[in-house]
Structures are given as C-alpha cells and as structure tokens.
Design a protein around this motif. Sequence first.
Motif, PDB file in Angstrom:
ATOM      1  N   SER A   1      -6.200 -15.956   7.595  1.00 51.03           N
ATOM      2  CA  SER A   1      -6.253 -15.961   6.137  1.00 51.03           C
ATOM      3  C   SER A   1      -7.321 -14.998   5.637  1.00 51.03           C
ATOM      4  O   SER A   1      -7.062 -14.171   4.749  1.00 51.03           O
ATOM      5  N   ILE A   2      -8.509 -15.085   6.203  1.00 54.53           N
ATOM      6  CA  ILE A   2      -9.597 -14.187   5.806  1.00 54.53           C
ATOM      7  C   ILE A   2      -9.210 -12.739   6.058  1.00 54.53           C
ATOM      8  O   ILE A   2      -9.416 -11.866   5.207  1.00 54.53           O
ATOM      9  N   MET A   3      -8.618 -12.479   7.232  1.00 50.81           N
ATOM     10  CA  MET A   3      -8.238 -11.103   7.579  1.00 50.81           C
ATOM     11  C   MET A   3      -7.232 -10.530   6.562  1.00 50.81           C
ATOM     12  O   MET A   3      -7.414  -9.412   6.073  1.00 50.81           O
ATOM     13  N   PHE A   4      -6.207 -11.297   6.219  1.00 47.57           N
ATOM     14  CA  PHE A   4      -5.196 -10.794   5.287  1.00 47.57           C
ATOM     15  C   PHE A   4      -5.734 -10.699   3.856  1.00 47.57           C
ATOM     16  O   PHE A   4      -5.362  -9.785   3.116  1.00 47.57           O
ATOM     17  N   LEU A   5      -6.604 -11.616   3.454  1.00 53.55           N
ATOM     18  CA  LEU A   5      -7.184 -11.544   2.116  1.00 53.55           C
ATOM     19  C   LEU A   5      -8.110 -10.334   1.973  1.00 53.55           C
ATOM     20  O   LEU A   5      -8.085  -9.639   0.952  1.00 53.55           O
ATOM     21  N   VAL A   6      -8.897 -10.055   3.010  1.00 51.98           N
ATOM     22  CA  VAL A   6      -9.759  -8.860   2.991  1.00 51.98           C
ATOM     23  C   VAL A   6      -8.898  -7.604   2.963  1.00 51.98           C
ATOM     24  O   VAL A   6      -9.171  -6.660   2.211  1.00 51.98           O
ATOM     25  N   GLN A   7      -7.844  -7.596   3.766  1.00 50.84           N
ATOM     26  CA  GLN A   7      -6.945  -6.443   3.783  1.00 50.84           C
ATOM     27  C   GLN A   7      -6.278  -6.253   2.420  1.00 50.84           C
ATOM     28  O   GLN A   7      -6.127  -5.117   1.956  1.00 50.84           O
ATOM     29  N   ALA A   8      -5.897  -7.337   1.765  1.00 53.80           N
ATOM     30  CA  ALA A   8      -5.297  -7.238   0.431  1.00 53.80           C
ATOM     31  C   ALA A   8      -6.299  -6.654  -0.556  1.00 53.80           C
ATOM     32  O   ALA A   8      -5.947  -5.778  -1.361  1.00 53.80           O
ATOM     33  N   GLY A   9      -7.540  -7.110  -0.505  1.00 55.70           N
ATOM     34  CA  GLY A   9      -8.568  -6.583  -1.401  1.00 55.70           C
ATOM     35  C   GLY A   9      -8.843  -5.109  -1.154  1.00 55.70           C
ATOM     36  O   GLY A   9      -8.941  -4.319  -2.098  1.00 55.70           O
TER      37      GLY A   9
ATOM     38  N   THR B   1      -6.798  -2.965   0.168  1.00 56.05           N
ATOM     39  CA  THR B   1      -5.617  -2.217  -0.251  1.00 56.05           C
ATOM     40  C   THR B   1      -5.577  -2.068  -1.762  1.00 56.05           C
ATOM     41  O   THR B   1      -5.295  -0.992  -2.290  1.00 56.05           O
ATOM     42  N   PHE B   2      -5.876  -3.159  -2.466  1.00 50.80           N
ATOM     43  CA  PHE B   2      -5.819  -3.115  -3.929  1.00 50.80           C
ATOM     44  C   PHE B   2      -6.855  -2.169  -4.516  1.00 50.80           C
ATOM     45  O   PHE B   2      -6.567  -1.397  -5.418  1.00 50.80           O
ATOM     46  N   PHE B   3      -8.061  -2.224  -3.994  1.00 52.22           N
ATOM     47  CA  PHE B   3      -9.140  -1.421  -4.568  1.00 52.22           C
ATOM     48  C   PHE B   3      -9.361  -0.090  -3.856  1.00 52.22           C
ATOM     49  O   PHE B   3     -10.101   0.753  -4.351  1.00 52.22           O
TER      50      PHE B   3
ATOM     51  N   PRO C   1       2.750   1.742  -4.770  1.00 57.25           N
ATOM     52  CA  PRO C   1       3.053   1.111  -3.480  1.00 57.25           C
ATOM     53  C   PRO C   1       1.891   0.287  -2.931  1.00 57.25           C
ATOM     54  O   PRO C   1       2.100  -0.765  -2.333  1.00 57.25           O
ATOM     55  N   ALA C   2       0.661   0.752  -3.153  1.00 49.35           N
ATOM     56  CA  ALA C   2      -0.500   0.007  -2.663  1.00 49.35           C
ATOM     57  C   ALA C   2      -0.636  -1.332  -3.372  1.00 49.35           C
ATOM     58  O   ALA C   2      -1.007  -2.334  -2.754  1.00 49.35           O
ATOM     59  N   LYS C   3      -0.345  -1.370  -4.644  1.00 46.92           N
ATOM     60  CA  LYS C   3      -0.439  -2.624  -5.394  1.00 46.92           C
ATOM     61  C   LYS C   3       0.604  -3.632  -4.894  1.00 46.92           C
ATOM     62  O   LYS C   3       0.306  -4.814  -4.757  1.00 46.92           O
ATOM     63  N   ILE C   4       1.802  -3.148  -4.630  1.00 48.32           N
ATOM     64  CA  ILE C   4       2.844  -4.033  -4.083  1.00 48.32           C
ATOM     65  C   ILE C   4       2.415  -4.546  -2.714  1.00 48.32           C
ATOM     66  O   ILE C   4       2.544  -5.736  -2.403  1.00 48.32           O
ATOM     67  N   SER C   5       1.889  -3.657  -1.882  1.00 50.83           N
ATOM     68  CA  SER C   5       1.403  -4.062  -0.559  1.00 50.83           C
ATOM     69  C   SER C   5       0.302  -5.102  -0.682  1.00 50.83           C
ATOM     70  O   SER C   5       0.269  -6.081   0.065  1.00 50.83           O
TER      71      SER C   5
END
Length: 141
Positions: A87-95, A97-99, A109-113
């Motif tokens: 969970s931590i790994m994917f949440l950090v990756q999402a952050g 990717t978003f920023f 595409p990055a926002k969708i990812s």
Amino acid sequence: MSERGVRVRISAPPVKAGIIVAAIILLPMVGIVLLAMNVYWGVAWTILAVAALVVFTARVFRGEGESAAPRPWWQMTATRASSGLLSIMFLVQAGCTFFGFWAPLLVFPAKISAVVLLAIGVAYGHSASRLRPISRATDVA
C-alpha cells in the motif's frame, strides 16, 4: 476441480519471484515500444498491465500455510505487513507520478496513471486494515 475449472494457486516463493521478475522486465519493454509509437498507447498498456498483474497476484499467489480456497474479495495478500508495505509503495508511486510528470505531452496520461496507482494503493491499504496480525506460537519449555 470446480464447476468453473481448475483453480491455480502459487505458493512457492521461487515461482512467485520468477513471475514478478519476468513481469518487471517485460512490461516496460512493451510499454516503451508502444510509447515510441503513441504516448497514450504506451501509458495505457503499462498501467493496464500493472493493474492486471496486481489482480493476478492477489487472486493466485498464496502465503505460507495459506488455504487454496478463494480469498475474500478485499484480501490482497496473505499478511497484514505485506499489504501495508505494498500500500505504501503504490501510494508513494501515485504521488510521485501525479507531481512528477509535468512535461506537456505526459500530463494527462500521468494523471490517469496516478489515479490507477492510488486505487491500487487504497485496495492494499484496505486489505491491511482488515487482516489480523499473525500471532507466532512460542515454545514454552
């Protein structure tokens, strides 16, 4: 054998590691080729492949001593710690990717990812919150 066919369960650590390593090598290779042809196809392939790999591993991989019976819909891993770590790994990756991707071609595409990665992270977090900690039996002599 059930009415729906054979249920495959993988519990051997070397086999699980081999599948993950092969996916880590193959997914970006195909994504890069598609990215060179069309940015949207490359990103779409990569994020859909990651989501499919997460669903596959959550349904097929089993922990040590875990039953081969189907897991509850919310259970992603065998242990609370592994769900929490993923969970931590994917949440950090999402952050990240978003920023992290502000190049004009990759913003959408990055926002969708990021949204897909956030959903995966939340699913693992939900799994961690519902799983009970493993209690280790201690030998009393």
